[in-house]
Design an enzyme around this catalytic site. Structure first.
Site, PDB file in Angstrom:
ATOM      1  CD  GLU A 110      37.535  45.131  39.419  1.00 34.27           C
ATOM      2  OE1 GLU A 110      38.241  44.897  40.531  1.00 34.27           O
ATOM      3  OE2 GLU A 110      36.212  44.786  39.318  1.00 34.27           O
TER       4      GLU A 110
ATOM      5  N   GLY B  10      29.319  45.451  39.669  1.00 33.88           N
ATOM      6  CA  GLY B  10      29.518  47.162  39.504  1.00 33.88           C
ATOM      7  C   GLY B  10      28.359  47.284  38.429  1.00 33.88           C
TER       8      GLY B  10
ATOM      9  CD  GLU C  72      33.220  38.593  42.060  1.00 33.61           C
ATOM     10  OE1 GLU C  72      32.715  38.955  42.819  1.00 33.61           O
ATOM     11  OE2 GLU C  72      34.307  38.853  41.817  1.00 33.61           O
TER      12      GLU C  72
ATOM     13  CG  ASN D  47      37.510  43.055  45.986  1.00 32.36           C
ATOM     14  OD1 ASN D  47      38.174  43.141  46.569  1.00 32.36           O
ATOM     15  ND2 ASN D  47      37.197  42.066  44.830  1.00 32.36           N
TER      16      ASN D  47
ATOM     17  CB  SER E 160      25.671  43.801  40.823  1.00 33.09           C
ATOM     18  OG  SER E 160      25.908  44.812  40.028  1.00 33.09           O
TER      19      SER E 160
ATOM     20  CG  HIS F 174      38.450  39.996  41.334  1.00 35.89           C
ATOM     21  ND1 HIS F 174      38.217  41.353  40.079  1.00 35.89           N
ATOM     22  CD2 HIS F 174      37.393  40.051  41.744  1.00 35.89           C
ATOM     23  CE1 HIS F 174      36.760  41.895  40.411  1.00 35.89           C
ATOM     24  NE2 HIS F 174      36.483  40.890  41.483  1.00 35.89           N
TER      25      HIS F 174
ATOM     26  CE  LYS G 290      35.498  44.635  43.121  1.00 30.21           C
ATOM     27  NZ  LYS G 290      34.586  45.030  42.122  1.00 30.21           N
TER      28      LYS G 290
END
Ligand code: 13P
Length: 250
Positions: A98, A175, A169, A9, A213, A96, A11
């Protein structure tokens, strides 16, 4: 044995030149290392077609990071599932963290997105996961159950048979360099597996991925978790060597 899935991904990163170079390097790396997994990349939408152009032999699969919840019409700035299908995009990410937490998407609109994608035969990778606060207050299973319940409401309503994939996730692992312990992962994936079994009314097999990660150093041990069929990779998918190293080690 079915293929493992390695998804990258990207992003909101890169430019036209760097995106094409990254895709080319990934394609080359797959050929050179004779990688047999199913590799999917999710570039920013504006680069999807340029990347499709350099992937004529379909060494990789290409997916969209997002889709509109609505059919074609007056919706400024949106890209519909029909448009993705027309552009021969095979996959789409939905849910996702985000998009859930920064862009305020909710389970209801996510279900609409799943429906539009299935109507257009585009495979869905549906992301679920708990926030740090939910993790710390031991609400992981409660949150995952709610997210899965709403996904299956949509999947069970649709007559289409178009395999969905679920990516777990943990939001706190994205991250941050942090990952759940092996024990936590085995516990959570066991729970997801059983919950999917409980809600899934079709014969569709649903694959489970881990994301958060992932690196060349931890990929192999993450893949040892029972029920994990692949990985969804963010940061490390932006560096061809790291991404290919992950593909090679598992
Ligand atoms: P990182 O691999 O950078 O933690 O991102 C994971 C992710 O969000 C993939 O969708």
């Amino acid at each position: 044995m079915s293929k493992k899935i390695i998804a990258g991904n990207w992003k909101q990163n890169g430019n036209i030149k760097s995106s094409i170079k990254l895709a080319q390097d990934i394609i080359l790396g797959i050929k050179k290392n004779n990688i047999k997994h199913e590799v999917i990349i999710f570039p920013p939408s504006i680069y999807l077609l340029s990347i499709k152009n350099i992937n004529k032999k379909e060494i990789i699969n290409i997916g969209s990071q997002n889709v509109s919840a609505y059919n074609d019409g007056a919706l400024t700035g949106e890209i519909s599932a029909t448009m993705l299908k027309d552009s021969k995009i095979q996959y789409c990410l939905v849910g996702h963290s985000e998009r859930r937490h920064i862009l305020d998407e909710n389970n209801l609109s996510l279900c609409e997105k799943v429906s539009r994608l299935r109507e257009n035969n585009i495979k869905v990778i549906y992301c679920i996961g708990e926030t740090l606060k939910e993790y710390k207050t031991k609400r992981t299973k409660y949150i995952l159950n709610k997210q899965l319940q709403s996904l299956f409401k949509s999947l069970n309503n649709s007559k289409r048979s178009n395999k969905a994939i679920i990516a777990y996730e943990p939001v706190w692992a994205i991250g941050t360099g942090l990952i759940p312990s092996a024990k936590e992962l085995s516990n959570t994936f066991g729970y997801i597996h059983n919950t999917v079994k409980r809600y899934n009314e079709s014969n569709e097999s649903i694959k489970l991925l881990y994301g958060g990660s992932v690196s060349p150093e931890n990929a192999q041990s993450l893949m040892k978790t029972q029920y994990v069929s692949g990985l969804l990779i963010g940061g490390a998918s932006l560096i061809a060597k790291k991404f290919i190293d992950i593909c090679s080690t598992i």
